[in-house]
Design a protein around this motif. Structure first.
Motif, short mmCIF file in Angstrom:
data_model
loop_
_atom_site.label_atom_id
_atom_site.label_comp_id
_atom_site.label_asym_id
_atom_site.label_seq_id
_atom_site.Cartn_x
_atom_site.Cartn_y
_atom_site.Cartn_z
N PHE A 1 0.87 -1.11 0.05
CA PHE A 1 0.04 -0.12 0.07
C PHE A 1 0.79 1.24 0.16
O PHE A 1 0.63 2.26 -0.78
N VAL A 2 1.88 1.36 0.95
CA VAL A 2 2.66 2.55 1.21
C VAL A 2 3.58 2.73 -0.15
O VAL A 2 3.50 3.75 -0.72
N ALA A 3 4.11 1.63 -0.59
CA ALA A 3 5.11 1.78 -1.80
C ALA A 3 4.20 2.24 -3.07
O ALA A 3 4.75 2.99 -3.86
N GLN A 4 2.96 1.66 -3.53
CA GLN A 4 2.39 2.22 -4.51
C GLN A 4 1.58 3.62 -4.35
O GLN A 4 1.73 4.30 -5.29
N LEU A 5 1.54 3.86 -3.00
CA LEU A 5 1.07 5.37 -2.57
C LEU A 5 2.18 6.33 -3.11
O LEU A 5 1.99 7.28 -3.82
N TYR B 1 8.10 2.00 -5.87
CA TYR B 1 7.37 0.63 -5.54
C TYR B 1 8.38 -0.53 -5.41
O TYR B 1 8.50 -1.23 -4.46
N GLY B 2 8.96 -0.92 -6.71
CA GLY B 2 9.94 -1.69 -6.62
C GLY B 2 11.30 -1.69 -5.64
O GLY B 2 11.38 -2.68 -5.00
N ILE C 1 2.37 -6.20 -12.09
CA ILE C 1 1.51 -6.39 -13.12
C ILE C 1 0.02 -5.89 -12.83
O ILE C 1 -0.52 -5.42 -13.64
N GLY C 2 -0.55 -6.41 -11.62
CA GLY C 2 -1.75 -5.84 -10.91
C GLY C 2 -1.70 -4.37 -10.68
O GLY C 2 -2.57 -3.38 -10.94
N THR C 3 -0.59 -4.04 -9.86
CA THR C 3 -0.55 -2.58 -9.27
C THR C 3 -0.38 -1.68 -10.55
O THR C 3 -1.16 -0.39 -10.58
N GLY D 1 -2.38 -4.57 -1.53
CA GLY D 1 -2.09 -2.94 -1.07
C GLY D 1 -2.07 -2.32 -1.95
O GLY D 1 -2.40 -1.26 -1.94
N GLY D 2 -1.20 -2.58 -3.03
CA GLY D 2 -1.09 -1.67 -4.33
C GLY D 2 -2.22 -1.32 -5.01
O GLY D 2 -2.32 -0.09 -5.28
#
Length: 311
Positions: free
Chosen positions: A12-16, A25-26, A52-54, A213-214
């Motif tokens: 979640f945090v990484a995608q935010l 993110y990575g 792939i999903g995020t 999360g992402g």
């Protein structure tokens, strides 16, 4: 169960962060997986499968907020996918010990430029609206995709500052386009890892919680990037680039700085970063106030001219 919840929060945090700043993110997710003992190839494969999903969710969200330049997506995304597939296939036999510090020096230089340019002057407008050419985006995508697959992250840190530095499209569209094109990179990297290491070293439960999360964070991040002023966003992005790459260099075999030296460096950078963001916020408010005054003056002049015509 605790590990899965933690991974979900990390996703979640990484995608935010990634969806708001176009990077991290990575880097964030892979760092955690490596810290708990996952080997490099499996960690990168796990993160790219989740991406792939995020990245698909992030791309759709950015598209809905009109944060994407599709010409940039195609010109950088296809070469990026080629580079990612090659990087994933050869990761197990490739040493990045020398390449990482060299790349960090390049990224640090770009980060300093973006940081100073946006903090001191705001959005570069001299080239705004000019097209980004394929001869610039194609090599950039190839290198960024290769670094992303071999390092578990790097598409955003390589692509975002390079395009931001050109000043040809607004920061929110840079970030949206990088996030959308990363779908192609993640897809190609995942295919490369299946060819290179198979699926036996990948924990699909970890993939699922990182993905969940992402996906939750993606629309929130797309909204944020549309509403954060470009000047402030540029200062934020520049600070992330500088801090990330100084950390890489200080920990590399080239420097191998003691822990206390690293701590001092991080404190100094953090102080300058906060000061720069505060300065950008103040200047943004001042510019908005000046624009409001100019708009009122222009309206008064227009009314005066109208009155002269009718009298």
């Amino acid at each position: 169960m605790r590990s899965l919840i933690l991974l979900g929060l990390v996703g979640f945090v990484a995608q935010l962060v990634d969806g708001s700043l176009g990077m991290a993110y990575g880097v964030t997710s892979t760092t955690l997986l490596l810290a708990i003992g996952t080997n490099a190839a499996a960690a990168s494969a796990t993160v790219h499968l989740a991406e792939i999903g995020t990245t698909l969710a992030s791309g759709v969200s950015h598209w809905r907020f009109d944060n994407i330049d599709w010409r940039v997506v195609l010109k950088i995304g296809i070469p990026g996918a080629i580079g990612a597939f090659a990087g994933a296939t050869f990761l197990s036999s490739l040493s990045t010990e020398v390449a990482a510090p060299v790349m960090s020096i390049i990224l640090l230089a770009l980060g300093v430029y973006v940081f100073v340019r946006f903090t001191a002057y705001g959005l570069p407008r001299g080239n705004l609206g000019k097209p980004l050419r394929k001869r610039f985006l194609a090599p950039l995508g190839l290198v960024a995709g290769f670094v992303d697959a071999t390092g578990g992250g790097g598409w955003g840190p390589v692509g975002t500052p390079a395009i931001l530095a050109s000043g040809r499209i607004p920061p929110r569209k840079v970030i949206g386009s990088i996030d959308a094109s990363e779908f192609l990179v993640a897809l190609a990297a995942s295919a490369g890892f299946f060819v290179g290491i198979g699926s036996e070293n990948i924990d699909f439960a970890w993939v699922a919680v990182l993905l969940l999360g992402g996906v939750i964070a993606a629309p929130i991040a797309a909204w944020l990037v549309r509403h954060i002023p470009p000047r402030i966003l540029g200062s934020l992005v520049g600070g992330v680039i500088i801090l990330t790459n100084v950390r890489t260099l200080l920990r590399s075999d080239w420097i191998d700085a003691p822990g206390n030296v690293q701590a001092i460096a991080y404190i100094v950078i953090a102080f300058l970063w906060v000061a720069a963001v505060a300065y950008s916020l103040r200047e943004y408010r001042r510019d908005k106030a000046n624009e409001s005054v100019e708009a009122i003056e222009a309206e008064l002049r227009a009314r005066t001219e109208e009155e002269k015509i009718y009298t």
